[in-house]
Design a protein around this motif. Structure first.
Motif, short mmCIF file in Angstrom:
data_model
loop_
_atom_site.label_atom_id
_atom_site.label_comp_id
_atom_site.label_asym_id
_atom_site.label_seq_id
_atom_site.Cartn_x
_atom_site.Cartn_y
_atom_site.Cartn_z
N TRP A 282 100.83 8.00 129.95
CA TRP A 282 101.48 8.23 128.67
C TRP A 282 100.50 7.91 127.55
CZ3 TRP A 282 106.56 9.87 127.89
CH2 TRP A 282 107.39 9.88 129.02
N ARG A 283 100.56 8.66 126.46
CA ARG A 283 99.78 8.31 125.28
C ARG A 283 100.45 8.86 124.03
NH1 ARG A 283 95.49 12.13 123.83
NH2 ARG A 283 95.61 14.02 125.13
N LYS A 284 100.09 8.27 122.92
CA LYS A 284 100.59 8.70 121.62
C LYS A 284 99.48 9.51 120.96
CE LYS A 284 102.98 6.79 117.57
NZ LYS A 284 102.05 6.99 116.45
N LEU A 289 99.47 3.65 122.01
CA LEU A 289 100.87 3.34 122.28
C LEU A 289 101.24 2.05 121.58
CD1 LEU A 289 101.19 4.13 126.10
CD2 LEU A 289 102.20 5.42 124.22
N ASP A 311 106.04 3.81 114.63
CA ASP A 311 105.96 4.30 116.02
C ASP A 311 106.34 5.77 116.14
OD1 ASP A 311 105.25 1.71 116.78
OD2 ASP A 311 107.33 1.12 117.07
N GLY A 313 106.01 9.77 116.07
CA GLY A 313 104.89 10.63 116.42
C GLY A 313 105.15 11.41 117.68
N TYR A 315 104.49 11.98 121.59
CA TYR A 315 104.15 11.25 122.82
C TYR A 315 103.92 12.27 123.94
CZ TYR A 315 105.43 6.86 120.60
OH TYR A 315 105.47 5.78 119.78
N SER A 329 104.77 17.23 126.02
CA SER A 329 104.79 16.44 124.79
C SER A 329 106.14 16.57 124.12
CB SER A 329 103.67 16.89 123.84
OG SER A 329 102.40 16.74 124.43
N HIS A 331 108.41 14.93 120.44
CA HIS A 331 108.31 14.18 119.19
C HIS A 331 109.36 13.08 119.15
CE1 HIS A 331 108.52 13.36 114.82
NE2 HIS A 331 107.24 13.66 114.85
#
Length: 1007
Positions: A282-284, A289, A311, A313, A315, A329, A331
């Motif tokens: 997982w990443r932002k 993150l 927070d 954004g 993901y 992905s 939002h």
């Protein structure tokens, strides 16, 4: 009411003699005299879910307010007033609380609010909903069998029934209640849909599954019909790419909530034999993150705790296995419930004064503000009053609302009128020193605001170069002795007038006669500050010390001592401007001096990485305070993910970092490792505090240089080669996408076969080949790789392929019962075995599937079987096994266990001394028809202590046991049969004294 009272007061005032006060007659108009107040909510209604199947036949909506006089209450349903008298069948009031009896869904669902009213005004409560909760049973239709190939992923649909509210929790039963599915890295349950996901189906997953849906709001759970899952055998070594076929949706959350992003697996995600479970990342997209997150269910769920607006954004979730990858992905929007930034509070304001009520609220979307006065709408953003009147008194409510909710702020405004009075704020005697400034306060309680005049004795005062401030307080500048005396303040408004007298005393001025002197010391040394002053002899004087404006508490701060100020073992933090204040009740005067403390340097600032390679980073920093001694050198320290927060000194280039440097290069670092750095400055007085850690930086990646260790393996089934190794420690990965390349070949061949393993934590690989001969020696070597390249191979190891399972059944030579509980079985050895399994069961046990097994080493060809049932026929079979599996079983052998021995012990009937022996006699034990025949007796002689016991066997019903001198002993007697020994009789003998007593008794009997 208040307005009428004021008019009456003004009328009375016109008939009141000049100088008289009417304050007492109209105390109820003054703010301090009013004891009543408007309603203030203590309890308000809350959202309620009433279970349709509830046994309780009522709903209670709370509404209670504190008020004086007590409040009366009204209730609204969907903005229409409830006529409680006309609808008493369903509604009743209890101290403001609304009780709904025998609720009906069609009548009583909706939004409820209450109002509380007394003579001071009305307030409206928050709205609260009443809803009827339900959870229907699952459909009774038969559920379709789920067929899936072993090694693939599977989804078992829950299909929850109609329900309200929407939130349910889900669990799954496997085969029977209460066997619940244990969630792990292979199985998880989506708490949105209830579906069960199995990432890699195995044969053990075969069975029946039932979904449990639970509604905590109404305390009810329902079960689905069983859903069969049928795994299908799949050919080995087939691999499937990762597949996120069900995507997690865009999510909107409120500030402070916990959010779970959950993705659902497709049906072809995992490799049935060789590939690991896919790695999930997982990443932002716009950064890192959030710190307040964790991963669950092997990464399939991302939990964000106490989520904040920052927070928000996009993901991204990515799943990877050895054949491919897929990603999705979504939002995450973070919005906020309304929250007060500024809100109204209850106030008492003077008649004819100005006042503004203001409310400000934060939230996302931005909340809208509306106002109520006594329950009625006011179309204003802020409420401004100019020249307040009594009509402006009342209960005000400020309401902030957005789509996520609504908040209320309630306040009472009381407008009061009062003639001047000094009752609660009398003027006090004032004492000042000559040449200083005197301020005589005059603050009567009055509304509207009064006008003021002052007199000294009988002289009326007016503004001058020395006198001023006739808006209430009198200011006298450059006081002289002639200013001493009594002063009178006169205050008057439209409701009356009052006066108060204050005395002014004039004293000699205080002067510093010995001011403190500047001092310069090294850290750890003592410093002194001295101070003396002259003052008016009629007054007491106090000395107060402060440093940089902070008063020193000499009783609590152990670094200072009273009297002459002594700073003990001064530190850099004690440096500053020290002030001595000589203070009397009339005036004060201050003198200051500077203390310089020379010590180790302060912490450097702004440490950051400005350049990096695979094994080096270049740091830059800003100089800290030198604390009056030049900085001689810097020390650089680091910590990484593997140091467990411990800091280590770094090697640098240059090796010694001089005190005038603000940059250095750290060398000998590990590639692809995240580091933090800090810098410590030093001078001749020592090392200072470390800087704050630099932002984390990762060195560049490099080709691995460390190979896996302890390469080995072997075993397994036929036609497969098992290779094992010790994984490379993470700090030696040197880059992303770390894995292993395995090279192996039969020793009699030249061509190496290569396989890639992408799981960095793997420690085992199974290679299958139908043409592979059993127990074939292979040369094996392994090396590491990452995205930068391949490292060196490990030392070669010899690993043997698996062997075939035994093909020959053991030939049983003999099987016989040794007793009622024990049997022995023996067989001929067979080839290619590591051991034998001896299986035994009765016919009853076979029908119930409770056969027992005994494992025997491959070096043995016989074993005892114990723990059998008496007088029972057992089936026995033997089979060989090795790492490849079990061979065929032997022919079944039947063994009949013996009847059990009698369960009754021999009854001892007498003891008799015979010289150096004692004779013990007992009755014969007669067996029953289902017990073994007695063929003798076993007598155990047990001396007390460490002496060896002796076992005697006899066919008689008595025995002579040798005596022991001064030794206690015990004799145990059991019947012996072919089924074993029976129950025990026991007799103890305490020693020769007792034996002599027996012998003496026998002599008496003989006489």
């Amino acid at each position: 009411m208040l307005r009428l009272a004021l008019l009456l007061h003004l009328l009375l005032l016109s008939f009141t003699p000049a100088g008289a006060s009417v304050h007492e007659e109209f105390a109820d108009l003054c703010g301090d005299g009013a004891v009543g107040f408007g309603p203030v909510f203590e309890k308000q209604p809350v959202d309620t879910i009433y279970p349709e199947e509830s046994l309780e036949a009522n709903i209670t909506m709370n509404c209670q307010a504190k008020a004086n006089p007590p409040a009366t209450y009204r209730w609204m349903l969907n903005d229409r007033e409830i006529d409680i008298g006309a609808e008493r069948k369903h509604y009743s009031l209890t101290e403001g609380n609304l009780v709904i009896s025998n609720p009906v869904k069609s009548k009583h669902v909706g939004k409820y609010s209450c109002s509380a009213t007394n003579m001071y005004g009305t307030i409206i409560s928050k709205e609260a909903s009443v809803q009827f909760g339900y959870l229907d049973p699952f459909s009774t239709d038969e559920r379709t069998t789920v067929y899936v190939k072993e090694g693939q992923g599977a989804v078992v649909l829950c299909a929850p029934p109609p329900h309200f509210p929407a939130k349910l929790s889900f669990r799954w039963i496997f085969n029977e209640f209460p066997t619940f599915i244990q969630l792990d890295n292979r199985r998880y349950v989506c708490q949105t849909t209830g579906n069960l996901y199995i990432s890699k189906v195995e044969s053990s997953d075969r069975g029946n599954y039932s979904c449990i849906a639970s509604s905590h709001s109404i305390s009810k759970s329902v079960f689905s019909n069983y859903i069969p899952l049928q795994p299908l055998t799949e050919r080995p070594n087939r691999k499937y790419p990762a597949d996120l076929r069900v995507k997690f949706p865009d999510t909107t959350a409120l500030v402070g909530q916990n959010v779970t992003l959950e993705w659902e697996l497709g049906l072809q995600t995992y490799n049935s034999e060789c590939s690991p479970v896919p790695e999930i990342h997982w990443r932002k997209m716009e950064g890192h993150l959030p710190q307040n997150h964790d991963l669950r269910m092997s990464g399939s769920q991302l939990h964000l705790y106490n989520i904040q607006v920052k927070d928000s954004g996009i993901y991204k979730c990515e799943a990877i296995n050895s054949k491919g990858k897929d990603y999705h992905s979504a939002h995450v929007s973070v919005e906020a419930y309304p929250e007060w930034v500024e809100h109204i509070t209850s106030k008492k304001k003077e008649l004819h004064s100005n006042y503004t009520m203001s409310c400000k609220a934060s939230g996302k979307p931005e909340p809208k503000i509306r106002w109520l006065k006594n329950g009625h709408q006011i179309d204003e953003k802020d409420v401004h009053f100019r020249n307040l009147t009594l009509d402006n008194s009342g209960m005000y409510q400020c309401i902030a609302e957005n789509r996520h909710g609504v908040i209320y702020a309630n306040a009472e405004l009381q407008v009061f009128a009062c003639p001047p009075t000094f009752e609660h704020n009398p003027i006090k005697t004032v004492m000042v020193a000559k040449t200083s400034r005197a301020v005589l306060e005059c603050r009567p309680y009055a509304a509207p605001k009064p006008s003021f005049t002052w007199s000294q004795g009988t002289e009326l005062l007016s503004n001058s170069t020395r006198l001023g401030g006739f808006d209430g307080s009198l200011e006298i500048r450059d006081v002289t002795q002639s200013d001493e005396g009594q002063y009178t303040c006169f205050a008057s408004n439209i409701l009356g007038k009052a006066s108060s007298v204050v005395s002014l005393a004039v004293t000699d001025s205080t002067r510093i006669t010995l001011p403190p002197s500047d001092a310069d010391v090294n850290a750890g040394e003592d410093a002194w500050m001295r101070c003396a002053a002259s003052h008016d002899p009629s007054l007491d004087i106090t000395f107060i010390w402060s440093v940089d404006g902070r008063v020193i508490d000499l009783d609590k701060d152990s670094h200072y001592t009273i009297g002459v100020l002594k700073i003990k073992k001064a530190q850099v933090k004690h440096a500053g401007v020290y002030s001595c204040t000589a203070q009397t009740t009339a005036d004060n005067v201050t003198a200051s001096a500077r203390l310089i403390v020379r010590g180790p340097p302060g912490a450097p600032g702004g440490v950051r990485v400005i350049n990096k390679t695979e094994t080096t980073v270049t740091l830059q920093w800003s100089r800290g305070a030198d604390n009056h001694k030049s900085i001689s050198k810097y020390t650089i320290q680091y910590r990484d993910d593997f140091s467990k927060d411990a800091w280590s000194n770094a090697r640098t280039s240059p090796a010694d970092v001089e005190g005038n440097a603000e940059m250095a290069t750290v060398v000998n670092l590990f590639p692809w490792t995240e580091y933090e750095f800090r810098v410590i400055a030093a001078n001749i007085l020592g090392s200072g505090d470390p800087s704050k850690p630099s932002p984390k930086e990762r060195t560049l990646d490099a080709v691995p240089v460390v190979a896996p260790s302890e390469v080995g393996g072997g075993g397994g089934t036929g036609r497969e080669l098992i290779i094992t190794w010790t994984p490379v420690q993470p700090k030696y990965h040197y880059g992303p996408n770390f894995g292993y390349i395995l090279a192996f070949k039969p020793q009699d061949q030249k061509e190496w076969k290569r396989m890639k393993v992408t799981d960095s934590e793997s420690k085992r690989y199974i290679h299958k080949d139908p043409s592979m001969a059993p127990v074939t020696p292979f040369d094996v070597k392994i090396k590491a790789f990452n995205s930068k390249g391949e490292g060196p191979f490990s030392i070669e190891a010899v690993v043997y392929s698996g062997q075939d399972a035994p093909s020959e059944a053991p030939a049983v030579i003999e099987g016989r019962a040794l007793s009622a509980l024990t049997a022995i079985v023996s067989w001929k050895h067979v080839a290619n075995v590591e051991g034998y399994k001896v299986k035994f069961w009765t016919n009853q046990q076979d029908r119930e599937g409770r056969a027992q097994e005994v494992a025997v080493s491959g070096m043995e060809n016989h074993t005892r079987i114990e723990g059998l049932k008496p007088n029972s026929e057992y089936n026995i079979e033997v089979r060989g096994y090795n790492s490849a599996g079990y061979g065929p079983p032997s022919k079944r052998l039947k063994v009949q266990t013996k009847k059990p021995p009698p369960d009754r012990p021999p009854k001892i009937i007498g003891t008799k001394v015979k010289g150096q022996f004692i004779n013990i006699a007992w009755e014969a034990v007669e067996p029953l028809s289902n017990e073994s025949k007695v063929d003798g007796y076993r007598v155990l002689f047990k001396p007390k202590g460490n002496q060896t016991s002796t076992l005697y066997t006899t066919n008689k019903r008595s025995i002579d046991i040798p005596l022991l001198a001064d030794k206690e002993f015990v004799v145990e007697i059991r019947a012996h049969t072919e089924g074993g020994v029976g129950a025990v009789s026991q007799i103890g003998f305490p020693g020769n004294g007792f034996i002599l007593f027996l012998f003496f008794c026998e002599l008496i009997d003989l006489k």
